[in-house]
Design an enzyme around this catalytic site. Structure first.
Site, mmCIF file in Angstrom:
data_model
loop_
_atom_site.group_PDB
_atom_site.id
_atom_site.type_symbol
_atom_site.label_atom_id
_atom_site.label_comp_id
_atom_site.label_asym_id
_atom_site.label_seq_id
_atom_site.Cartn_x
_atom_site.Cartn_y
_atom_site.Cartn_z
ATOM 1 N N ASP A 88 26.986 57.468 68.374
ATOM 2 C CA ASP A 88 26.048 57.759 67.289
ATOM 3 C C ASP A 88 24.612 57.767 67.847
ATOM 4 O OD1 ASP A 88 25.328 58.138 64.616
ATOM 5 O OD2 ASP A 88 25.130 55.983 64.228
ATOM 6 N N ASP A 110 20.843 63.265 69.987
ATOM 7 C CA ASP A 110 19.850 63.379 68.919
ATOM 8 C C ASP A 110 18.464 63.549 69.520
ATOM 9 O OD1 ASP A 110 18.156 63.224 66.812
ATOM 10 O OD2 ASP A 110 18.782 61.237 66.135
ATOM 11 N N GLY A 231 22.880 58.898 57.261
ATOM 12 C CA GLY A 231 22.195 58.158 56.196
ATOM 13 C C GLY A 231 22.878 58.290 54.849
ATOM 14 N N SER A 233 25.017 56.126 53.185
ATOM 15 C CA SER A 233 25.480 54.962 52.433
ATOM 16 C C SER A 233 24.969 55.050 50.994
ATOM 17 C CB SER A 233 24.980 53.665 53.087
ATOM 18 O OG SER A 233 25.834 53.316 54.162
ATOM 19 N N ILE A 274 28.496 56.381 57.549
ATOM 20 C CA ILE A 274 28.316 55.175 56.727
ATOM 21 C C ILE A 274 28.231 53.943 57.626
ATOM 22 C CG2 ILE A 274 29.398 53.710 54.964
ATOM 23 C CD1 ILE A 274 30.681 56.354 53.883
HETATM 24 O O1 G3H Z 1 21.862 55.360 62.282
HETATM 25 C C1 G3H Z 1 21.859 54.242 62.773
HETATM 26 C C2 G3H Z 1 23.038 53.358 62.594
HETATM 27 O O2 G3H Z 1 23.042 52.780 61.305
HETATM 28 C C3 G3H Z 1 23.115 52.362 63.709
HETATM 29 O O3 G3H Z 1 22.304 51.270 63.514
HETATM 30 O O4 G3H Z 1 21.178 50.866 65.719
HETATM 31 O O5 G3H Z 1 21.444 49.037 64.048
HETATM 32 O O6 G3H Z 1 23.419 49.907 65.304
HETATM 33 P P1 G3H Z 1 22.060 50.204 64.734
HETATM 34 P P1 13P Z 2 23.423 54.553 56.548
HETATM 35 O O1 13P Z 2 22.302 53.674 56.953
HETATM 36 O O2 13P Z 2 23.125 55.285 55.282
HETATM 37 O O3 13P Z 2 24.724 53.850 56.478
HETATM 38 O O4 13P Z 2 23.562 55.697 57.678
HETATM 39 C C1 13P Z 2 24.369 55.506 58.812
HETATM 40 C C2 13P Z 2 24.170 56.566 59.827
HETATM 41 O O5 13P Z 2 23.675 57.638 59.582
HETATM 42 C C3 13P Z 2 24.641 56.264 61.186
HETATM 43 O O6 13P Z 2 24.285 57.255 62.083
HETATM 44 ZN ZN ZN Z 3 22.502 58.299 61.645
#
Ligand code: G3H
Ligand code: 13P
Ligand code: ZN
Length: 328
Positions: A88, A110, A231, A233, A274
């Site tokens: 991710d 990204d 994003g 959620s 999510i």
């Molecule tokens: O989009 C970001 C994800 O929610 C990952 O978050 O960098 O806190 O693992 P993190």
């Molecule tokens: P949320 O913060 O909405 O769960 O988004 C997660 C996300 O896009 C991870 O790449």
């Molecule tokens: Zn994301």
């Protein structure tokens, strides 16, 4: 079944008018809660790992836990659960390469914060290496408000994807899926109070609608091509209320209404990300647990119900938001 790429999943999802859930994983209980829901509902699944998750848990731990989830599905449910393992928000060629070499079946590069031609250049480099190794690539055009991994992107910087850019970008890079910005954002505070209206009865914020006009325009220009929403959620208010009731402080946390995500999943959106909802489900459950059992200190006593809360939340998403139950 071995870990798979998203190619087949996305083809079926696009044609079937549903989306695959991409859930962020950081530890064993999160992986178990998500995969158990997917097994129960025979739902294809993407488990994704951020740079932060990789430095928290280490690549090898997460990879082995995911392999264990695949083996468990086979052994305990006699079921071949298709799981894609995805990086991710990869922010460099080196990070993507390391995940490709380390067994991931999909990576995101990204570079949405760069001018489009620079984004194309680095994305293309990742695509070439990934495709040579049988791995697929997600790229991003447009910028989401909120936190993109460790980089803060302020609301003012957020810019919707320009539909006129997408064909050129996809043709030039050869990417396999594209994340677009249509008004979603990361985290549990997706909109400021000023961007919302307020429900006079509950006092809860009502967010502005997603830009379905942009999604439609992008889909028209990229027929059959899988679109991704980050994003996504919903920030369920039952979790927020529980967190606030049991000692937390999350005023005005607000997410994307589930009905809008369901609508997007029926269109060209094949992957819905999510993470925040997993965090909220786990935190709400653990806060409630400690309020009711202040004497507990064995982590299994609160992580077990935490894992169940994740399982229930993911099962709800699979059926009511993604529509991918029974599609594995
Ligand atoms: O989009 C970001 C994800 O929610 C990952 O978050 O960098 O806190 O693992 P993190
Ligand atoms: P949320 O913060 O909405 O769960 O988004 C997660 C996300 O896009 C991870 O790449
Ligand atoms: Zn994301």
């Amino acid at each position: 079944m071995a870990i798979v790429t998203t190619t087949e999943m996305f083809k079926k999802a696009y044609n079937g008018g549903y989306a695959i859930g991409a859930f962020n994983v950081n530890n064993m209980e999160i992986i178990q809660g998500i995969t158990e829901a997917a097994i129960d509902l025979k739902a294809p699944l993407i488990l994704q790992v951020s740079k932060g998750a990789r430095s928290y848990a280490k690549h090898v731990y997460l990879m082995k836990l995911i392999e264990a989830a695949v083996a468990d599905a086979e052994q305990s449910a006699g079921f071949d659960l298709p799981i894609a393992v995805h990086l991710d928000h990869g922010d460099s060629f080196e990070l993507c390469k390391s995940c490709i070499d380390g067994g991931f079946s999909s990576v995101m590069i990204d570079k949405s914060g760069l001018p489009i031609e620079e984004n194309i250049k680095i994305t293309k480099q990742v695509v070439e290496y990934a495709h040579d190794h049988g791995v697929v690539v997600e790229a991003e055009l447009g910028t989401l408000a909120g936190v993109e991994d460790e980089v803060n992107v302020s609301a003012e910087d957020s810019s919707y994807t320009k539909p006129e850019d997408v064909q050129h970008f996809v043709e030039e890079t050869g990417c396999d899926s594209l994340a677009i910005a249509i008004g979603t954002s990361h985290g549990a505070y997706k909109f400021t109070a000023a961007q919302c209206t307020r429900d006079p009865e509950t006092g809860k914020l009502i967010p502005p609608p997603l830009r379905f006009d942009i999604l439609e325009e992008v889909a028209k220009r990229l027929p059959g091509f899988p679109i991704v929403l980050h994003g996504s959620s919903s920030v369920p208010q039952e979790f927020v209320d529980k967190i606030n009731k049991f000692g937390g402080k999350m005023p005005d946390a607000v997410g994307i209404p589930e009905a809008q995500l369901r609508e997007a999943a029926k269109m060209a959106v094949c992957k819905i990300n999510i993470d925040s909802d997993l965090r909220l489900a786990l935190t709400a459950c653990i806060r409630e647990h400690f309020a009711e059992h202040p004497d507990h200190f064995d982590p299994r006593q609160y992580l077990k119900p935490g894992r169940e809360a994740i399982r229930a939340m993911v099962a709800h998403k699979i059926v009511d938001v993604l529509g991918c139950d029974g599609k594995a």
